[in-house]
Design a protein around this motif. Structure first.
Motif, short mmCIF file in Angstrom:
data_model
loop_
_atom_site.label_atom_id
_atom_site.label_comp_id
_atom_site.label_asym_id
_atom_site.label_seq_id
_atom_site.Cartn_x
_atom_site.Cartn_y
_atom_site.Cartn_z
N LYS A 95 38.55 41.21 41.38
CA LYS A 95 38.20 42.09 40.27
C LYS A 95 36.97 42.91 40.62
O LYS A 95 36.08 42.45 41.33
N SER A 96 36.94 44.11 40.09
CA SER A 96 35.80 44.99 40.33
C SER A 96 34.58 44.47 39.57
O SER A 96 34.68 43.61 38.70
N HIS A 97 33.42 45.03 39.91
CA HIS A 97 32.16 44.65 39.27
C HIS A 97 32.23 44.97 37.76
O HIS A 97 32.87 45.96 37.36
N PRO A 98 31.59 44.16 36.91
CA PRO A 98 31.63 44.43 35.46
C PRO A 98 31.14 45.82 35.07
O PRO A 98 31.54 46.35 34.03
N GLN A 99 30.28 46.43 35.89
CA GLN A 99 29.77 47.77 35.59
C GLN A 99 30.46 48.87 36.41
O GLN A 99 29.95 49.98 36.51
N SER A 100 31.60 48.56 36.96
CA SER A 100 32.28 49.53 37.83
C SER A 100 32.94 50.64 37.03
O SER A 100 33.44 50.43 35.92
N ILE A 101 32.93 51.83 37.63
CA ILE A 101 33.66 52.97 37.05
C ILE A 101 34.89 53.30 37.88
O ILE A 101 35.69 54.16 37.52
N GLY A 102 35.03 52.61 39.01
CA GLY A 102 36.18 52.88 39.87
C GLY A 102 36.20 51.98 41.09
O GLY A 102 35.33 51.10 41.26
N LEU A 103 37.18 52.20 41.92
CA LEU A 103 37.40 51.42 43.15
C LEU A 103 37.32 52.36 44.34
O LEU A 103 37.86 53.46 44.31
N SER A 104 36.65 51.90 45.41
CA SER A 104 36.61 52.63 46.67
C SER A 104 37.23 51.77 47.76
O SER A 104 36.91 50.59 47.88
N VAL A 105 38.14 52.37 48.53
CA VAL A 105 38.74 51.68 49.68
C VAL A 105 38.53 52.56 50.91
O VAL A 105 38.88 53.75 50.89
N THR A 106 37.95 52.00 51.96
CA THR A 106 37.64 52.78 53.17
C THR A 106 38.28 52.16 54.40
O THR A 106 38.33 50.94 54.55
N ASN A 111 47.15 49.93 43.79
CA ASN A 111 45.86 50.37 43.24
C ASN A 111 45.92 51.80 42.70
O ASN A 111 45.07 52.19 41.90
N ARG A 112 46.91 52.57 43.12
CA ARG A 112 47.02 53.95 42.66
C ARG A 112 47.26 54.04 41.16
O ARG A 112 46.94 55.03 40.52
N ILE A 113 47.85 52.98 40.57
CA ILE A 113 48.19 53.05 39.14
C ILE A 113 46.97 52.81 38.26
O ILE A 113 47.06 52.96 37.04
N LEU A 114 45.83 52.44 38.86
CA LEU A 114 44.66 52.05 38.06
C LEU A 114 43.88 53.24 37.50
O LEU A 114 43.01 53.06 36.65
N GLY A 115 44.12 54.42 38.00
CA GLY A 115 43.37 55.58 37.51
C GLY A 115 43.62 56.82 38.34
O GLY A 115 44.61 56.91 39.09
N GLU A 116 42.71 57.76 38.25
CA GLU A 116 42.81 59.02 39.00
C GLU A 116 42.47 58.78 40.47
O GLU A 116 41.42 58.22 40.78
N THR A 117 43.34 59.20 41.37
CA THR A 117 43.16 58.94 42.79
C THR A 117 42.59 60.17 43.50
O THR A 117 43.08 61.28 43.30
N ARG A 129 39.42 56.82 46.48
CA ARG A 129 38.71 56.45 45.26
C ARG A 129 39.70 56.46 44.09
O ARG A 129 40.48 57.40 43.94
N VAL A 130 39.65 55.40 43.29
CA VAL A 130 40.46 55.33 42.09
C VAL A 130 39.50 55.21 40.91
O VAL A 130 38.80 54.20 40.77
N LEU A 131 39.42 56.24 40.10
CA LEU A 131 38.49 56.27 38.97
C LEU A 131 39.19 55.77 37.71
O LEU A 131 40.23 56.31 37.31
N PHE A 132 38.61 54.72 37.10
CA PHE A 132 39.28 54.05 35.98
C PHE A 132 39.28 54.87 34.69
O PHE A 132 40.17 54.72 33.85
N GLY A 133 38.25 55.70 34.49
CA GLY A 133 38.14 56.41 33.22
C GLY A 133 37.35 55.64 32.18
O GLY A 133 37.23 56.06 31.03
N PHE A 134 36.80 54.49 32.57
CA PHE A 134 35.95 53.67 31.70
C PHE A 134 35.12 52.77 32.60
O PHE A 134 35.29 52.75 33.82
N THR A 135 34.21 52.03 32.01
CA THR A 135 33.38 51.08 32.76
C THR A 135 33.84 49.66 32.45
O THR A 135 33.99 49.31 31.26
N GLY A 136 34.08 48.87 33.48
CA GLY A 136 34.51 47.50 33.21
C GLY A 136 35.05 46.80 34.43
O GLY A 136 35.21 47.39 35.51
#
Length: 349
Positions: free
Chosen positions: A67-78, A137-143, A197-204
């Motif tokens: 799970k992402s950090h509680p204060q995350s706004i998105g996911l980064s994969v490199t 992971n693409r379904i989690l937000g804006e890619t 980068r997958v931006l969730f659109g919220f923080t959580g």
């Protein structure tokens, strides 16, 4: 006349790909972005048994989640990616005559301006920039995807996953970098650094999806194992469990109920599979590209699409009949992609 494939014939993989490291995107006190590695956590769950015996539907399991950090706004994969020279692809060939034919094919087709070679490179570039390799992971937000080569950045412009046409300027630029490595004569090719980068659109805190490990003979009650780097060793895991049990057998599992197993990642093999999902040249193509495989094997469809004269071995036996021209040769394009994929293609006596 078809060529006889040698008893020993193999090509090494033409791509070098790292694991995709997963990180949470968070904002610091100044509103600046920073990344924090995503952890794989082993824990217990009380699920539902799909096939209960009697009235007991509870399914107690130990599993792993990321799970992402509680204060995350998105996911980064490199990850990083580069290609090796086509002249280094042939690893073993027991027939000098066939080697000359294969060398001739590569000399003719691995050339800028050749329709089939340019198209394969463009398709690789599209599958990097469209984020196909992010999988679920693409379904989690804006890619958003960025590929960096030196001081040049290539950006995603849309997320076309099924079509291979109307390439953007960025896709064509990245394709040139991929081609440069394949055409290099000194084994020094451009390093391509990719971030999705997958931006969730919220923080959580959001569950994300690393690769899953294949585990044979799983212990009873263990649900799944996730892929991780810098992982907890078997000895360290035993010490955690043994240390917990020192407080009494009733408390042992409770004290070790949540264990940090390592950093979440997408396996290099899974990224490579997505990048080479460019084969639309098989006979019964119905709009869905499949990974480049010698017999057109697709795990998603659970079938083989390239049989008989469409297989890699069958097409290799006709290499001497293929030459670049004004008309696109789908068989030659597939062979170029197969040689980049690598593999063993020997035919026994």
């Amino acid at each position: 006349m078809s060529l006889k494939l040698p008893d020993v014939l193999s090509f090494q993989r033409g791509t070098i790909i790292t694991d995709g490291l997963m990180s949470s995107i968070v904002l610091d006190k100044n509103g600046e972005e920073k990344t924090i590695p995503v952890k794989v956590i082993r824990h217990g769950i009380r699920g539902v048994n799909s096939h209960p015996k009697g009235d007991n539907v509870a399914n107690i399991q130990r599993t792993e989640s990321a799970k992402s950090h509680p204060q995350s706004i998105g996911l980064s994969v490199t990850f990083s990616f580069r290609t090796i020279p086509a002249s280094s692809l042939m690893f073993g060939c027991s027939d000098p005559a066939f080697r000359r034919v294969a060398d001739g094919f590569m000399e003719e087709f691995f050339t800028r301006g050749v329709l089939e070679f340019d198209e394969v490179c463009r398709r690789y570039a599209r599958n990097i920039l469209n984020g196909r390799w992010l999988w679920r992971n693409r379904i989690l937000g804006e890619t958003q995807v960025t590929a960096t080569v030196g001081n040049k950045k290539y950006l995603s412009q849309g997320s076309r996953l099924r079509d291979f046409d109307a390439y953007t300027e960025d896709e064509q630029g990245l394709a040139q970098a991929i081609a440069t490595g394949l055409l290099s004569s000194d084994n020094v090719s451009p390093a391509i650094k990719v971030e999705g980068r997958v931006l969730f659109g919220f923080t959580g805190e959001v569950e994300v999806f690393p690769s899953q490990n294949m585990v044979n003979n799983k212990p009873k009650g263990f649900a799944r194992s996730l892929y991780k780097v810098d992982m907890l060793s078997r000895r360290e895991l035993q010490e955690v469990m043994n240390g917990a049990n020192k407080n009494g057998s009733d408390a042992g599992d409770f004290i070790a109920d949540i264990i940090d197993m390592g950093k979440a990642a997408i396996r290099d093999q899974k990224i490579g599979n997505a990048v080479r999902t460019i084969d639309t040249w098989y006979k019964d193509f119905s709009g869905v590209p499949i990974p480049v495989e010698p017999n057109g094997a697709s795990l998603e469809a659970n079938t083989v699409f390239r049989k008989g004269n469409q297989s890699a071995n069958a097409l290799m036996s006709k290499m001497d009949e293929m030459h670049p021209g004004q008309t696109f040769n789908e068989g030659a394009a597939f062979l170029i992609a197969i040689l980049i994929r690598g593999g063993v293609f020997s035919e026994s006596k």
